[in-house]
Design a protein around this motif. Structure first.
Motif, PDB file in Angstrom:
ATOM      1  N   SER A 160       0.846  -1.194   0.000  1.00 50.66           N
ATOM      2  CA  SER A 160       0.000   0.000   0.000  1.00 50.66           C
ATOM      3  C   SER A 160       0.884   1.248   0.000  1.00 50.66           C
ATOM      4  CB  SER A 160      -0.913  -0.007   1.219  1.00 50.66           C
ATOM      5  OG  SER A 160      -1.728   1.146   1.235  1.00 50.66           O
ATOM      6  N   VAL A 161       0.766   2.032  -1.047  1.00 51.88           N
ATOM      7  CA  VAL A 161       1.618   3.209  -1.215  1.00 51.88           C
ATOM      8  C   VAL A 161       0.787   4.472  -1.014  1.00 51.88           C
ATOM      9  CG1 VAL A 161       3.163   4.461  -2.774  1.00 51.88           C
ATOM     10  CG2 VAL A 161       3.033   1.956  -2.880  1.00 51.88           C
ATOM     11  N   SER A 162       1.286   5.373  -0.166  1.00 52.60           N
ATOM     12  CA  SER A 162       0.631   6.653   0.092  1.00 52.60           C
ATOM     13  C   SER A 162       1.695   7.735   0.073  1.00 52.60           C
ATOM     14  CB  SER A 162      -0.081   6.629   1.443  1.00 52.60           C
ATOM     15  OG  SER A 162      -0.692   7.878   1.717  1.00 52.60           O
ATOM     16  N   LEU A 163       1.476   8.777  -0.691  1.00 56.83           N
ATOM     17  CA  LEU A 163       2.507   9.807  -0.811  1.00 56.83           C
ATOM     18  C   LEU A 163       1.924  11.169  -1.152  1.00 56.83           C
ATOM     19  CD1 LEU A 163       2.816  10.123  -4.136  1.00 56.83           C
ATOM     20  CD2 LEU A 163       4.092   8.022  -3.869  1.00 56.83           C
ATOM     21  N   GLN A 164       2.707  12.192  -0.860  1.00 52.45           N
ATOM     22  CA  GLN A 164       2.348  13.562  -1.220  1.00 52.45           C
ATOM     23  C   GLN A 164       2.857  13.849  -2.619  1.00 52.45           C
ATOM     24  OE1 GLN A 164       3.059  17.044   1.511  1.00 52.45           O
ATOM     25  NE2 GLN A 164       4.422  17.699  -0.139  1.00 52.45           N
ATOM     26  N   VAL A 165       2.025  14.488  -3.435  1.00 52.67           N
ATOM     27  CA  VAL A 165       2.390  14.829  -4.805  1.00 52.67           C
ATOM     28  C   VAL A 165       2.787  16.302  -4.864  1.00 52.67           C
ATOM     29  CG1 VAL A 165       1.574  15.017  -7.182  1.00 52.67           C
ATOM     30  CG2 VAL A 165       0.859  13.072  -5.759  1.00 52.67           C
ATOM     31  N   THR A 166       4.006  16.553  -5.298  1.00 52.33           N
ATOM     32  CA  THR A 166       4.495  17.922  -5.465  1.00 52.33           C
ATOM     33  C   THR A 166       4.326  18.339  -6.913  1.00 52.33           C
ATOM     34  OG1 THR A 166       6.118  17.630  -3.704  1.00 52.33           O
ATOM     35  CG2 THR A 166       6.486  19.449  -5.228  1.00 52.33           C
ATOM     36  N   ARG A 167       3.733  19.467  -7.125  1.00 55.17           N
ATOM     37  CA  ARG A 167       3.465  19.953  -8.480  1.00 55.17           C
ATOM     38  C   ARG A 167       4.741  20.072  -9.293  1.00 55.17           C
ATOM     39  NH1 ARG A 167      -0.138  25.381  -9.482  1.00 55.17           N
ATOM     40  NH2 ARG A 167      -0.297  25.294 -11.765  1.00 55.17           N
ATOM     41  N   GLY A 168       4.676  19.670 -10.562  1.00 50.48           N
ATOM     42  CA  GLY A 168       5.833  19.737 -11.435  1.00 50.48           C
ATOM     43  C   GLY A 168       6.076  21.130 -11.985  1.00 50.48           C
ATOM     44  N   ILE A 169       7.199  21.274 -12.674  1.00 47.44           N
ATOM     45  CA  ILE A 169       7.589  22.569 -13.241  1.00 47.44           C
ATOM     46  C   ILE A 169       7.158  22.638 -14.695  1.00 47.44           C
ATOM     47  CG2 ILE A 169       9.528  24.089 -13.780  1.00 47.44           C
ATOM     48  CD1 ILE A 169      11.058  22.741 -11.484  1.00 47.44           C
ATOM     49  N   TYR A 170       6.195  23.496 -14.985  1.00 43.36           N
ATOM     50  CA  TYR A 170       5.771  23.730 -16.368  1.00 43.36           C
ATOM     51  C   TYR A 170       6.570  24.909 -16.903  1.00 43.36           C
ATOM     52  CZ  TYR A 170       2.868  24.893 -20.396  1.00 43.36           C
ATOM     53  OH  TYR A 170       2.432  25.174 -21.669  1.00 43.36           O
ATOM     54  N   VAL A 171       7.428  24.622 -17.885  1.00 34.58           N
ATOM     55  CA  VAL A 171       8.400  25.610 -18.355  1.00 34.58           C
ATOM     56  C   VAL A 171       7.741  26.870 -18.901  1.00 34.58           C
ATOM     57  CG1 VAL A 171      10.267  26.002 -20.008  1.00 34.58           C
ATOM     58  CG2 VAL A 171      10.065  23.802 -18.862  1.00 34.58           C
ATOM     59  N   PHE A 172       6.579  26.713 -19.520  1.00 31.49           N
ATOM     60  CA  PHE A 172       5.963  27.860 -20.178  1.00 31.49           C
ATOM     61  C   PHE A 172       4.903  28.551 -19.331  1.00 31.49           C
ATOM     62  CE2 PHE A 172       7.653  25.222 -23.547  1.00 31.49           C
ATOM     63  CZ  PHE A 172       8.345  26.152 -24.287  1.00 31.49           C
ATOM     64  N   SER A 173       4.923  28.296 -18.044  1.00 33.91           N
ATOM     65  CA  SER A 173       3.955  28.941 -17.170  1.00 33.91           C
ATOM     66  C   SER A 173       4.142  30.458 -17.181  1.00 33.91           C
ATOM     67  CB  SER A 173       4.118  28.427 -15.736  1.00 33.91           C
ATOM     68  OG  SER A 173       3.249  29.102 -14.870  1.00 33.91           O
ATOM     69  N   LYS A 174       3.029  31.182 -17.132  1.00 39.19           N
ATOM     70  CA  LYS A 174       3.081  32.639 -17.118  1.00 39.19           C
ATOM     71  C   LYS A 174       3.258  33.192 -15.707  1.00 39.19           C
ATOM     72  CE  LYS A 174       0.194  33.048 -21.256  1.00 39.19           C
ATOM     73  NZ  LYS A 174      -1.081  33.577 -21.828  1.00 39.19           N
ATOM     74  N   THR A 175       3.224  32.301 -14.745  1.00 38.43           N
ATOM     75  CA  THR A 175       3.379  32.723 -13.353  1.00 38.43           C
ATOM     76  C   THR A 175       4.582  32.022 -12.734  1.00 38.43           C
ATOM     77  OG1 THR A 175       1.891  30.986 -12.571  1.00 38.43           O
ATOM     78  CG2 THR A 175       0.917  33.126 -13.106  1.00 38.43           C
ATOM     79  N   LYS A 176       5.034  32.523 -11.603  1.00 36.96           N
ATOM     80  CA  LYS A 176       6.163  31.948 -10.901  1.00 36.96           C
ATOM     81  C   LYS A 176       5.826  30.540 -10.424  1.00 36.96           C
ATOM     82  CE  LYS A 176       9.333  32.890  -7.051  1.00 36.96           C
ATOM     83  NZ  LYS A 176       9.651  33.818  -5.934  1.00 36.96           N
ATOM     84  N   TYR A 177       6.809  29.651 -10.506  1.00 34.78           N
ATOM     85  CA  TYR A 177       6.589  28.262 -10.096  1.00 34.78           C
ATOM     86  C   TYR A 177       6.219  28.166  -8.620  1.00 34.78           C
ATOM     87  CZ  TYR A 177       7.614  23.564  -8.471  1.00 34.78           C
ATOM     88  OH  TYR A 177       7.530  22.336  -7.855  1.00 34.78           O
ATOM     89  N   LYS A 178       5.233  27.328  -8.345  1.00 35.78           N
ATOM     90  CA  LYS A 178       4.863  27.022  -6.967  1.00 35.78           C
ATOM     91  C   LYS A 178       4.650  25.518  -6.863  1.00 35.78           C
ATOM     92  CE  LYS A 178       0.000  28.187  -7.899  1.00 35.78           C
ATOM     93  NZ  LYS A 178      -1.154  29.004  -7.494  1.00 35.78           N
ATOM     94  N   PRO A 179       5.176  24.870  -5.829  1.00 36.91           N
ATOM     95  CA  PRO A 179       5.106  23.414  -5.723  1.00 36.91           C
ATOM     96  C   PRO A 179       3.764  22.891  -5.236  1.00 36.91           C
ATOM     97  CG  PRO A 179       6.253  24.305  -3.830  1.00 36.91           C
ATOM     98  CD  PRO A 179       5.973  25.475  -4.743  1.00 36.91           C
ATOM     99  N   TYR A 180       2.852  23.797  -4.889  1.00 36.59           N
ATOM    100  CA  TYR A 180       1.574  23.406  -4.296  1.00 36.59           C
ATOM    101  C   TYR A 180       0.422  23.763  -5.236  1.00 36.59           C
ATOM    102  CZ  TYR A 180       2.401  28.311  -3.176  1.00 36.59           C
ATOM    103  OH  TYR A 180       2.730  29.644  -3.263  1.00 36.59           O
ATOM    104  N   PHE A 181      -0.778  23.389  -4.837  1.00 44.21           N
ATOM    105  CA  PHE A 181      -1.994  23.705  -5.577  1.00 44.21           C
ATOM    106  C   PHE A 181      -2.802  24.731  -4.787  1.00 44.21           C
ATOM    107  CE2 PHE A 181      -0.599  19.457  -6.634  1.00 44.21           C
ATOM    108  CZ  PHE A 181      -0.591  19.482  -8.021  1.00 44.21           C
ATOM    109  N   THR A 182      -3.816  25.310  -5.425  1.00 42.25           N
ATOM    110  CA  THR A 182      -4.555  26.429  -4.828  1.00 42.25           C
ATOM    111  C   THR A 182      -6.049  26.131  -4.774  1.00 42.25           C
ATOM    112  OG1 THR A 182      -2.905  27.956  -5.730  1.00 42.25           O
ATOM    113  CG2 THR A 182      -4.992  28.913  -5.024  1.00 42.25           C
ATOM    114  N   ASP A 183      -6.692  26.631  -3.741  1.00 43.32           N
ATOM    115  CA  ASP A 183      -8.144  26.496  -3.628  1.00 43.32           C
ATOM    116  C   ASP A 183      -8.820  26.943  -4.928  1.00 43.32           C
ATOM    117  OD1 ASP A 183      -7.713  25.741  -1.048  1.00 43.32           O
ATOM    118  OD2 ASP A 183      -8.711  27.445  -0.102  1.00 43.32           O
TER     119      ASP A 183
END
Length: 288
Positions: free
Chosen positions: A199-222
């Motif tokens: 049984s595997v349980s883990l936290q997922v860290t957001r990847g780096i999208y090179v063409f993002s128009k905003t600064k990279y953030k490792p988390y997600f938003t409401d």
């Protein structure tokens, strides 16, 4: 700017095309040592897709205009499963950057089948072979915050690793209306040798999208609609994505680093042709 463009050409899942045949002829005449870079894949339940470019020699001066010289859109790309064969068609996908991908239309990926890739471009023939491993389904995926008052959080993923199978995994995420493609999660390449239980349980860290128009953030938003994908892959795919991830984290030039290069299963070129089993779920977070 030069370093960004070098990364642009080799950040495969996504980003390699060509602009015109005349430009390709120009590149051929002045960059005899550049290699064809392939990012190709076929997922269970989907058509084969391939993105092509040329590598950029380290001493080349690059800007937003000359980078277009290295995208390839005039190759013949063929995929066969040993019985059926299909020549892929170049299509425009305006939701992507760059917006051109070679797509299949008839061949659909099936678990257990092997798929051979052949690319014919100018006087070169590029080949590779892959197969699609067993699908491992996501058991659960949810969005969690450290404090209830936070407006950001992470995805927590659960799945069961099959006892009698050797598996390699990749986790990808995509935020709807923010990212047009799935992006490999940071530290999302998994070898089941490292699992302490089935049984595997883990936290997922957001990847780096090179063409993002905003600064990279490792988390997600409401308020985010998050898609999470668990892919099974071969050892060669795991090695490729691990080396890709290392270059991202180390901030190096992937094609011409000081003492290493990305792993590849491409005969006559660079990159990867990989088959994936996949399980995808969506999470609609609530905006306060």
């Amino acid at each position: 700017m030069k370093r960004f463009c070098l990364l642009l050409v080799f950040f495969l899942s996504i980003w390699m095309i060509s602009i015109s045949c005349s430009r390709e002829d120009y590149v051929k005449s002045v960059e005899g040592e550049s290699k064809i870079v392939v990012e190709g894949w076929i997922e269970q339940g989907d058509v084969p897709q391939v993105i092509l470019s040329r590598s950029i020699p380290i001493n080349t001066v690059i800007d937003s205009t000359t980078i277009l010289d290295y995208f390839i859109r005039s190759a013949k790309v063929t995929v066969t499963d040993g019985v059926n064969e299909e020549v892929l068609s170049l299509k425009s996908d305006e939701g992507r950057v760059p917006p051109y991908v070679y797509y299949g239309s008839k061949m659909i990926g099936e678990v257990g089948k092997s798929y051979s890739l052949k690319i014919e471009y100018l006087n070169k023939i590029i080949e590779a072979k892959t197969s699609i491993p067993t699908v491992v389904n996501i058991k659960s995926a949810d969005y969690r915050k450290v404090n209830i008052s936070d407006t950001t959080g992470f995805v927590y993923l659960e799945f069961n690793d099959p006892d009698l199978e050797k598996n390699y995994y990749q986790i990808e995420t995509r935020v709807d209306e923010v990212e047009p493609i799935f992006v490999p999660s940071l530290y999302g390449n998994l070898n089941d040798d490292n699992f302490i239980s089935r049984s595997v349980s883990l936290q997922v860290t957001r990847g780096i999208y090179v063409f993002s128009k905003t600064k990279y953030k490792p988390y997600f938003t409401d308020g985010d609609l998050i898609y999470v994908k668990l892919r099974t892959m071969s050892k060669s795919g795991f090695d490729f994505w691990n080396s890709w991830q290392n270059e991202i984290i180390n901030g190096r030039n992937p094609i011409f680093p000081a003492n290493t290069s990305l792993k590849s299963n491409i005969k006559g070129g660079l990159g990867a042709w990989e088959g994936y089993g996949q399980s995808t779920v969506s999470i609609q977070t609530i905006k306060k």
